[in-house]
Design an enzyme around this catalytic site. Structure first.
Site, PDB file in Angstrom:
ATOM      1  N   ASP A  72       2.218   3.402   2.912  1.00 32.98           N
ATOM      2  CA  ASP A  72       1.180   4.396   2.605  1.00 32.98           C
ATOM      3  C   ASP A  72       1.751   5.647   1.944  1.00 32.98           C
ATOM      4  O   ASP A  72       1.411   5.960   0.813  1.00 32.98           O
ATOM      5  CB  ASP A  72       0.371   4.764   3.864  1.00 32.98           C
ATOM      6  CG  ASP A  72      -0.981   5.375   3.528  1.00 32.98           C
ATOM      7  OD1 ASP A  72      -1.388   5.283   2.350  1.00 32.98           O
ATOM      8  OD2 ASP A  72      -1.635   5.926   4.431  1.00 32.98           O
TER       9      ASP A  72
ATOM     10  N   HIS B 192       0.830  -1.211   0.000  1.00 33.39           N
ATOM     11  CA  HIS B 192       0.000   0.000   0.000  1.00 33.39           C
ATOM     12  C   HIS B 192       0.863   1.260   0.000  1.00 33.39           C
ATOM     13  O   HIS B 192       1.480   1.605   0.997  1.00 33.39           O
ATOM     14  CB  HIS B 192      -0.918   0.021   1.221  1.00 33.39           C
ATOM     15  CG  HIS B 192      -1.935   1.122   1.195  1.00 33.39           C
ATOM     16  ND1 HIS B 192      -3.296   0.892   1.204  1.00 33.39           N
ATOM     17  CD2 HIS B 192      -1.807   2.471   1.147  1.00 33.39           C
ATOM     18  CE1 HIS B 192      -3.944   2.038   1.163  1.00 33.39           C
ATOM     19  NE2 HIS B 192      -3.059   3.020   1.139  1.00 33.39           N
TER      20      HIS B 192
END
Ligand code: FE2
Length: 410
Positions: free
Chosen positions: A306, A54
């Site tokens: 992220d 991610h």
């Protein structure tokens, strides 16, 4: 090519790995063949390559440009990004993504799932990323999620843009139910995204309930639709920080559905401990989903970065080691086995999420893709912050590091 004396995945018994034509041919106690190149790994840890499950590559490496996020909040981050967004161009994205992918490669990462904002009528970032997915494929396999940052129902032509992104070649469909204007929009956006994925044979990765609101319940809808549409583990719920704040009675009921749905989870400990709990006084919530409890129920969870050095997160170096290190602390997963096994959060578990398990792992007849760490096991690698000595992808070396040396004058 014969790799001698490898400690594969925390094994205490050294093994040899024979690689031919980019494929693992044999594993065991092996004799070298005539003129075969031999690399003695001297009892170093060998792991399958790390996987970033991610990240937002389109925003990476923009921190402080043109302004710094002084408060560190999500909302000031959005303001900073709106100023930086004016400078977005194909050249700008290409330059930054090339840099950050090389940072990742140096740290033993060979697969990345990136979310790319598609709430832009020109879809410029997506088009650029689709090109980069091709040009970078020999060093990094990149999976692209069409990410509707400002919503599907709450952004003009959101449904159309998402559909277009899928038709252009995005690998996965995104959604962001907690950003939609209403609860009804939130449910409809998930229906739309999962149906679109089912129709086009795509994966799904939802920014799901990334908020400290215990009433944010996108997760139950996502899991129910994954089950009903038969998408199961093709669906991933990222962040799910609201789950941190759900009451235990609700979580008990929810777990039953989560297990049946077989969806994956991605938690992002660095960014969510930084961004969540901002409206709390004391006690302040950690803002991390229930990783330990999900794993105990047999649900697949991986860890991601992220953001790397952007308006929402001013740090990050493309090493998933820091992600695991902090994640183990905030999720209270410091038992011996939990520490030893924690590399799975950025390898095998992430491979399940990316749906690449059939060509991933140190096994005979699989691609010769693995990394060698300057340690004997992952506990040691994590505690000593050991470097990835080398990274092999399909039998070819793509990155090498030398451990730093310290001299004490006493
Ligand atoms: Fe994200």
């Amino acid at each position: 090519m014969l790799f001698k004396n490898a400690l594969i995945e925390n094994s205490e018994t050294p093994q040899d790995i024979r690689v031919e034509n980019g494929i693992i041919q044999e594993i065991g106690s092996l004799e070298s063949k005539n003129e075969e190149q031999i690399i003695d790994l001297q009892h170093k840890l060998v792991l399958p390559p790390f996987i970033e499950s991610h990240v937002h590559l389109d925003t990476c490496l923009t921190a402080g440009d043109p302004v710094w996020n002084q408060s560190g909040t999500l909302f000031e981050g959005i303001e900073c990004w709106s100023k930086r967004k004016e400078k977005l161009s194909e050249e700008d994205i290409t330059e930054r993504v090339n840099k950050v992918v090389r940072m990742y490669a140096a740290n033993g990462i060979q697969f990345i799932r990136t979310h790319i904002d598609i709430t832009d009528p020109s879809l410029m970032a997506l088009k650029t990323m689709l090109k980069l997915r091709g040009t970078l494929k020999d060093i990094m396999e990149i999976q692209i999620v069409a990410f509707p940052q400002d919503g599907i129902l709450s952004f003009p032509n959101g449904k159309q843009l998402l559909t277009e992104a899928v038709m252009m070649g995005a690998d996965a469909v995104g959604a962001i139910p907690h950003i939609e204007y209403t609860r009804e929009y939130s449910v409809e956006s998930l229906d739309f995204a999962l149906n679109l994925a089912a129709e086009h044979g795509k994966l799904v990765d939802i920014h799901c309930d990334e908020i400290d609101d215990e009433a944010s319940r996108g997760l139950e809808t996502a899991a129910a639709r994954a089950l009903e549409l038969g998408l199961f583990d093709k669906v991933t719920a990222s962040h799910t920080t609201a789950m941190h704040s759900y009451n235990n009675a609700y979580v008990l009921r929810l777990m039953r559905l989560l297990k049946k749905s077989r969806i994956n989870f991605v938690s992002n400990p660095l960014v969510n401990t930084h961004l969540q709990g901002r409206i709390d006084n004391y006690p302040k919530r950690r803002g991390i989903t229930r990783v330990k409890e999900l794993l105990a129920e047999g649900i697949n969870v991986s860890f991601g970065h992220d953001d790397i050095y952007d308006p929402w997160y001013p740090m990050g170096n493309g090493s998933l080691r820091d992600v695991v290190f902090l994640g183990l602390h905030v999720c209270q997963m410091m038992g011996y086995e939990e520490i030893m096994d924690s590399y799975k959060l950025i390898s095998h578990n992430a491979a399940k999420t990316l749906h690449i398990t059939e060509r991933y792992g140190i096994e005979v007849n699989k691609p010769a893709s693995f990394i060698i760490l300057d340690a004997e096991n992952y506990y040691e690698a994590l505690t000593r912050d050991s470097v990835v000595l080398s990274s092999y992808k399909n039998g070819k070396i793509i990155a090498e590091n030398t451990p730093s040396q310290r001299k004490l004058m006493f």
